[in-house]
Design a protein around this motif. Sequence first.
Motif, PDB file in Angstrom:
ATOM      1  N   CYS A  18      20.762 107.255  26.306  1.00  0.00           N
ATOM      2  CA  CYS A  18      19.412 107.755  26.100  1.00  0.00           C
ATOM      3  C   CYS A  18      18.672 107.847  27.428  1.00  0.00           C
ATOM      4  N   GLY A  19      18.032 108.975  27.632  1.00  0.00           N
ATOM      5  CA  GLY A  19      17.192 109.135  28.802  1.00  0.00           C
ATOM      6  C   GLY A  19      17.936 109.505  30.066  1.00  0.00           C
ATOM      7  N   GLN A  20      19.281 109.579  30.021  1.00  0.00           N
ATOM      8  CA  GLN A  20      20.010 109.959  31.214  1.00  0.00           C
ATOM      9  C   GLN A  20      19.950 111.475  31.401  1.00  0.00           C
ATOM     10  N   ARG A  21      19.782 111.887  32.628  1.00  0.00           N
ATOM     11  CA  ARG A  21      19.711 113.307  32.930  1.00  0.00           C
ATOM     12  C   ARG A  21      21.119 113.876  32.973  1.00  0.00           C
ATOM     13  N   GLU A  22      21.307 115.024  32.312  1.00  0.00           N
ATOM     14  CA  GLU A  22      22.627 115.651  32.288  1.00  0.00           C
ATOM     15  C   GLU A  22      22.993 116.146  33.683  1.00  0.00           C
ATOM     16  N   LYS A  23      24.182 115.790  34.126  1.00  0.00           N
ATOM     17  CA  LYS A  23      24.631 116.191  35.452  1.00  0.00           C
ATOM     18  C   LYS A  23      25.252 117.577  35.405  1.00  0.00           C
ATOM     19  N   ALA A  24      25.175 118.274  36.526  1.00  0.00           N
ATOM     20  CA  ALA A  24      25.809 119.585  36.618  1.00  0.00           C
ATOM     21  C   ALA A  24      27.314 119.414  36.501  1.00  0.00           C
ATOM     22  N   SER A  25      27.942 120.273  35.711  1.00  0.00           N
ATOM     23  CA  SER A  25      29.377 120.163  35.463  1.00  0.00           C
ATOM     24  C   SER A  25      30.170 120.852  36.557  1.00  0.00           C
ATOM     25  N   LEU A  26      31.307 120.241  36.910  1.00  0.00           N
ATOM     26  CA  LEU A  26      32.235 120.846  37.864  1.00  0.00           C
ATOM     27  C   LEU A  26      33.176 121.826  37.181  1.00  0.00           C
ATOM     28  N   PHE A  27      33.115 121.889  35.857  1.00  0.00           N
ATOM     29  CA  PHE A  27      34.052 122.692  35.080  1.00  0.00           C
ATOM     30  C   PHE A  27      33.488 124.088  34.809  1.00  0.00           C
ATOM     31  N   PRO A  28      34.356 125.067  34.560  1.00  0.00           N
ATOM     32  CA  PRO A  28      33.873 126.434  34.322  1.00  0.00           C
ATOM     33  C   PRO A  28      33.051 126.551  33.058  1.00  0.00           C
ATOM     34  N   GLU A  29      32.094 127.448  33.083  1.00  0.00           N
ATOM     35  CA  GLU A  29      31.281 127.700  31.902  1.00  0.00           C
ATOM     36  C   GLU A  29      32.121 128.442  30.867  1.00  0.00           C
ATOM     37  N   SER A 150      37.012 123.066  28.352  1.00  0.00           N
ATOM     38  CA  SER A 150      37.845 122.724  29.511  1.00  0.00           C
ATOM     39  C   SER A 150      37.572 121.290  29.973  1.00  0.00           C
ATOM     40  N   GLU A 151      36.328 120.876  29.984  1.00  0.00           N
ATOM     41  CA  GLU A 151      35.987 119.515  30.389  1.00  0.00           C
ATOM     42  C   GLU A 151      36.494 118.507  29.358  1.00  0.00           C
ATOM     43  N   PHE A 152      36.343 118.837  28.086  1.00  0.00           N
ATOM     44  CA  PHE A 152      36.797 117.942  27.028  1.00  0.00           C
ATOM     45  C   PHE A 152      38.311 117.741  27.098  1.00  0.00           C
ATOM     46  N   LEU A 153      39.055 118.827  27.212  1.00  0.00           N
ATOM     47  CA  LEU A 153      40.515 118.732  27.247  1.00  0.00           C
ATOM     48  C   LEU A 153      41.005 118.062  28.528  1.00  0.00           C
ATOM     49  N   TRP A 154      40.299 118.245  29.621  1.00  0.00           N
ATOM     50  CA  TRP A 154      40.653 117.587  30.882  1.00  0.00           C
ATOM     51  C   TRP A 154      40.531 116.073  30.730  1.00  0.00           C
ATOM     52  N   ASN A 155      39.439 115.618  30.134  1.00  0.00           N
ATOM     53  CA  ASN A 155      39.246 114.186  29.913  1.00  0.00           C
ATOM     54  C   ASN A 155      40.227 113.635  28.881  1.00  0.00           C
ATOM     55  N   LEU A 156      40.570 114.444  27.897  1.00  0.00           N
ATOM     56  CA  LEU A 156      41.459 113.996  26.842  1.00  0.00           C
ATOM     57  C   LEU A 156      42.870 113.700  27.347  1.00  0.00           C
ATOM     58  N   ALA A 216      52.317 120.756  32.312  1.00  0.00           N
ATOM     59  CA  ALA A 216      52.061 121.029  33.721  1.00  0.00           C
ATOM     60  C   ALA A 216      51.001 120.057  34.212  1.00  0.00           C
ATOM     61  N   PRO A 217      50.904 119.857  35.521  1.00  0.00           N
ATOM     62  CA  PRO A 217      49.892 118.925  36.042  1.00  0.00           C
ATOM     63  C   PRO A 217      48.485 119.321  35.609  1.00  0.00           C
ATOM     64  N   ARG A 218      47.638 118.311  35.452  1.00  0.00           N
ATOM     65  CA  ARG A 218      46.241 118.574  35.122  1.00  0.00           C
ATOM     66  C   ARG A 218      45.555 119.201  36.321  1.00  0.00           C
ATOM     67  N   PRO A 219      44.962 120.384  36.187  1.00  0.00           N
ATOM     68  CA  PRO A 219      44.358 121.059  37.339  1.00  0.00           C
ATOM     69  C   PRO A 219      43.045 120.412  37.759  1.00  0.00           C
ATOM     70  N   ALA A 220      42.644 120.682  38.987  1.00  0.00           N
ATOM     71  CA  ALA A 220      41.318 120.278  39.438  1.00  0.00           C
ATOM     72  C   ALA A 220      40.281 121.083  38.657  1.00  0.00           C
ATOM     73  N   PRO A 221      39.118 120.505  38.372  1.00  0.00           N
ATOM     74  CA  PRO A 221      38.120 121.221  37.564  1.00  0.00           C
ATOM     75  C   PRO A 221      37.798 122.618  38.083  1.00  0.00           C
ATOM     76  N   GLY A 222      37.694 122.774  39.402  1.00  0.00           N
ATOM     77  CA  GLY A 222      37.346 124.069  39.952  1.00  0.00           C
ATOM     78  C   GLY A 222      38.463 125.099  39.884  1.00  0.00           C
ATOM     79  N   ASP A 223      39.694 124.674  39.530  1.00  0.00           N
ATOM     80  CA  ASP A 223      40.829 125.585  39.457  1.00  0.00           C
ATOM     81  C   ASP A 223      41.136 126.034  38.037  1.00  0.00           C
ATOM     82  N   ILE A 224      40.345 125.603  37.077  1.00  0.00           N
ATOM     83  CA  ILE A 224      40.626 125.934  35.690  1.00  0.00           C
ATOM     84  C   ILE A 224      40.143 127.357  35.390  1.00  0.00           C
ATOM     85  N   PRO A 225      41.031 128.237  34.906  1.00  0.00           N
ATOM     86  CA  PRO A 225      40.589 129.594  34.569  1.00  0.00           C
ATOM     87  C   PRO A 225      39.745 129.603  33.319  1.00  0.00           C
TER      88      PRO A 225
END
Length: 229
Positions: A18-29, A150-156, A216-225
Amino acid sequence: MSIRPALLLALALAASGCGQREKASLFPEPHRPVSAISSRYLNEDARDSVGEFETVTRLAEVRQRMSVADIGAGGGYYTVRLSPIVGNKGRVLAEDIVPETIRALAQRIQRERLDNVAIRLGQPNDPQLPAGSFDRVLMIHMYHEIARPSEFLWNLRAALKSDGRVIVVDADRPTDRHGTPPRLLLCEFSALGYGLTRFERLPDSESYFAQFEPRAPRPAPGDIPTCTP
């Protein structure tokens, strides 16, 4: 993890968020709409009448001693039925992102004395699962509700054992109509290094079963298509 500590953990996580500010995501929109969280699958008798649970767990090869995560567990339809299948030496972790749902599910688990079941409050973009812990992760009629897939599956991915599998059951229709087209699902999983290892149409003809494993290896967030519907 016992039920009561699990509930306390869930409530603590809810309070801390509660009350935490949402951080900008490194993952594609994502370039697809998202369905609102729905309770349309709460009719357990109707689901039992078509043998949904038996079909899905047979295809997923769920068995004794396994550790299974039920993501978006809701009222616990899969959770309570998984408990006797994995047995006393297996475990089930039920996860949901709605605090009220987690509270109600905790009461059901305690009432039915399911000692091999724990609960956890997740986050919309992270299921908050312990690393290297699960043989199967089930996402049943909820994938279309994930706002940042993409962020959800990366964390999963970190939660799976070396031979773990992710199971998705969803309807073959657009994501804003409480479904996910199979082609889009395959694209989003492939972008994170998962491979499709089984696909079956379910008896209701509109829903499907899709099984994925890390290939395959988990990609870096910025490399996810980015995938498009």
